[in-house]
Design a protein around this motif. Structure first.
Motif, PDB file in Angstrom:
ATOM      1  N   GLU A 310       0.871  -1.178   0.000  1.00 37.74           N
ATOM      2  CA  GLU A 310       0.000   0.000   0.000  1.00 37.74           C
ATOM      3  C   GLU A 310       0.904   1.223   0.000  1.00 37.74           C
ATOM      4  N   ARG A 311       0.994   1.891  -1.164  1.00 34.70           N
ATOM      5  CA  ARG A 311       2.001   2.934  -1.350  1.00 34.70           C
ATOM      6  C   ARG A 311       1.429   4.335  -1.468  1.00 34.70           C
ATOM      7  N   HIS A 318       1.014   8.722  -8.849  1.00 34.52           N
ATOM      8  CA  HIS A 318       2.041   8.550  -9.877  1.00 34.52           C
ATOM      9  C   HIS A 318       2.316   7.089 -10.249  1.00 34.52           C
ATOM     10  N   GLY A 319       1.516   6.172  -9.762  1.00 33.96           N
ATOM     11  CA  GLY A 319       1.800   4.754  -9.975  1.00 33.96           C
ATOM     12  C   GLY A 319       1.888   4.350 -11.432  1.00 33.96           C
ATOM     13  N   LYS A 320       0.940   4.762 -12.259  1.00 36.12           N
ATOM     14  CA  LYS A 320       0.926   4.329 -13.659  1.00 36.12           C
ATOM     15  C   LYS A 320       2.139   4.823 -14.429  1.00 36.12           C
ATOM     16  N   ALA A 321       2.654   5.970 -14.052  1.00 41.96           N
ATOM     17  CA  ALA A 321       3.811   6.525 -14.758  1.00 41.96           C
ATOM     18  C   ALA A 321       5.113   5.867 -14.345  1.00 41.96           C
ATOM     19  N   ILE A 339       7.310  10.348  -3.402  1.00 43.48           N
ATOM     20  CA  ILE A 339       7.775  10.283  -4.782  1.00 43.48           C
ATOM     21  C   ILE A 339       7.163  11.428  -5.578  1.00 43.48           C
ATOM     22  N   VAL A 340       8.020  12.165  -6.285  1.00 41.91           N
ATOM     23  CA  VAL A 340       7.538  13.324  -7.043  1.00 41.91           C
ATOM     24  C   VAL A 340       7.879  13.231  -8.528  1.00 41.91           C
ATOM     25  N   GLY A 341       8.562  12.163  -8.947  1.00 48.69           N
ATOM     26  CA  GLY A 341       8.912  12.054 -10.357  1.00 48.69           C
ATOM     27  C   GLY A 341       9.733  10.822 -10.647  1.00 48.69           C
ATOM     28  N   GLY A 342      10.251  10.759 -11.872  1.00 51.63           N
ATOM     29  CA  GLY A 342      11.067   9.626 -12.293  1.00 51.63           C
ATOM     30  C   GLY A 342      12.292  10.100 -13.046  1.00 51.63           C
TER      31      GLY A 342
END
Length: 397
Positions: A310-311, A318-321, A339-342
Motif C-alpha cells: 500500500e504505497r 504517480h503509480g501508472k507513470a 515520490i515526485v517524479g522519475g
C-alpha cells in the motif's frame, strides 16, 4: 490506540532508510552491508539495483569494486532466492533467518512444481528418483570443478539438464524450456548452491553457481521456521513499520495466519495509521525528529519503493507513470518522504529527470544536486532497468 500519521511515517523512512543526508552511511572504508541491514535486504532481481541502492545511501561515493568485495570477497552480502520467490541480497548473518522463514517453503513449492511438469510431460520415468539423481549429479560436478561453474558448464557435464519441457501447450505463448534453470533454482532455494560472481560486468544477469559450503559462513546457527518468521518480522517492522499487516504479508509472501503469529510472538502494538489499522514494535511508538529537507534518486526496484504493498502515502497518483503493469517500480525521484517524479539515462549516459508535480525552486535544486551526484558516480556507464516503465522509456529515448 496510538495514532501515527503520514508525516511521521515519512520521517521514519528518511532516517531509517538512510536517505536524508545526515543519516547516510559513512565511514572508511565504505561498508555496503550497513545499507542492507538498514533495509533488511536489497532487491537483487536487477543486478544494478544493488549497487545503485547502496550508492544512494552512502555519505561518500562508494566504488563498484567495494560493493563487489562485499559480495564476492568478504561475502558479508549474500544473493539468495527469498521472499515472494524474488532474488534478494541479504546480510550474511541473516541467511539462516531468511532461509527458514521464506526460502525453504519456496524450495519445496518449486521442486513440487518441477516434478509435476516432468510427470505431465512424460519426460522421464519415475520423476522423483530421477530428479534426485540429477540434483546429486549437479552437486557432484560442482564439487569436481572446485565448487563453481556456470549453468552452461553444468549442462554440458550433466546432459539430463537439457531435458526440455513444453510450457503452456496449445497457447499463443507456448514455450519450450530446458530444465537447467529450474533445477538450479530449486538447489539455490534449498540453500545448497549460491549465485556467485556474475559472468561479465556488475550489470550482468548471469552468475556462476557455487556450492554453498564453499561460499557461506559456517558459524551461523540454524533457526526454526516459527522463530525465523518472528525475527524477520521484527527486522521488517524496525525498518518499515508501523504498517498494516497486509504490507508485511505481501513483502514476505507468508499467509496472514503466519503474519499474525509472527507479530503476536513479538508483542507488536496496534496503531492507528490515519484510519487504517497497523502494527509497530512495542518499543517503537515514539516520534522521529525532523530529518531536514532531502531528495533522492532511487533505482528501479529499490527496497524503499518496494517495501510496502500500500504505497499511496508516499506514491500519490504517480503509480501508472512509474510502475509497470506487473507492479515493478522504475527509477523514482523522492522529496522529503514522497515520490515526485522519475528519472532515466539517455543513450549517452546523461541523466534525464521528469517531475510529476510542482516542487518549487529550492526542492528542484536538491533534486538536481542528487542527479549530478548520481551522474558523477555512474561516470557514463548506462544502466537500463530490467523492467521498463512508461516514464523511464520516454526519458531514455
Amino acid at each position: 490506540m496510538q495514532r501515527i500519521d503520514v508525516a511521521e511515517r515519512r520521517r521514519r523512512l528518511a532516517v531509517r532508510h538512510g536517505l536524508a543526508p545526515r543519516y547516510r552511511v559513512g565511514g572508511a572504508p565504505p561498508d555496503p552491508v550497513q545499507v542492507a541491514r538498514k533495509l533488511v535486504a536489497l532487491h537483487g532481481t536487477d543486478p544494478a539495483t544493488v549497487y545503485l541502492s547502496v550508492q544512494a545511501r552512502m555519505a561518500d561515493p562508494v566504488p563498484v569494486a567495494a560493493i563487489e568485495e562485499s559480495l564476492y570477497e568478504r561475502r558479508d552480502l549474500i544473493r539468495m532466492l527469498a521472499m515472494r520467490r524474488t532474488v534478494f541480497v541479504v546480510p550474511a548473518e541473516s541467511v539462516p533467518v531468511v532461509q527458514a522463514s521464506a526460502s525453504d517453503r519456496i524450495a519445496a513449492d518449486q521442486r513440487a512444481r518441477l516434478l509435476r511438469l516432468l510427470t505431465e510431460a512424460g519426460a522421464v520415468p519415475q520423476p522423483e528418483s530421477w530428479l534426485a539423481d540429477v540434483e546429486r549429479s549437479v552437486l557432484g560436478h560442482l564439487a569436481a570443478r572446485g565448487g563453481t561453474a556456470t549453468a552452461a558448464e553444468l549442462s554440458a557435464a550433466e546432459p539430463r539438464l537439457k531435458t526440455t519441457l513444453v510450457l503452456a501447450p496449445g497457447k499463443s505463448y507456448q514455450a519450450t524450456q530446458a530444465i537447467t534453470s529450474r533445477v538450479l533454482l530449486v538447489l539455490a532455494a534449498q540453500g545448497r548452491v549460491v549465485r556467485g560472481r556474475p559472468v561479465g560486468s556488475w550489470l550482468s544477469q548471469q552468475y556462476r553457481w557455487v556450492l554453498a559450503e564453499h561460499w557461506l559462513r559456517d558459524e551461523a546457527d540454524e533457526i526454526g521456521e516459527v522463530a525465523a518468521r518472528a525475527e524477520l518480522a521484527r527486522q521488517w517492522l524496525a525498518a518499515f513499520g508501523p504498517a498494516p499487516l497486509s504490507d508485511l504479508k505481501w513483502w514476505t509472501g507468508w499467509t496472514m495466519a503466519q503474519v499474525r503469529r509472527a507479530v503476536g510472538d513479538l508483542g507488536a502494538a496496534e496503531v492507528d495509521l490515519g484510519g487504517t489499522a497497523g502494527v509497530a514494535l512495542p518499543d517503537d511508538l515514539g516520534s522521529i525528529g525532523d530529518p531536514g529537507a532531502w531528495a533522492a534518486l532511487l533505482p528501479a526496484l529499490d527496497p524503499t519503493v518496494m517495501g510496502w504493498s500500500e504505497r499511496s502515502w508516499f506514491l500519490g497518483p504517480h503509480g501508472k507513470a512509474l510502475f509497470d503493469t506487473n507492479g515493478n517500480a522504475g527509477p523514482t525521484i523522492w522529496l522529503n518522504g514522497r515520490i515526485v517524479g522519475g528519472w532515466a539515462q539517455r543513450a549517452d549516459g546523461e541523466i534525464a529527470i521528469r517531475l510529476l508535480e510542482d516542487v518549487g525552486a529550492e526542492a528542484l535544486a536538491l533534486i538536481e544536486a542528487e542527479s549530478q551526484r548520481l551522474a558523477a558516480w555512474l561516470a557514463g556507464v548506462r544502466v537500463i532497468p530490467r523492467f521498463r516503465t512508461p516514464t523511464e522509456r520516454e526519458l531514455s529515448g
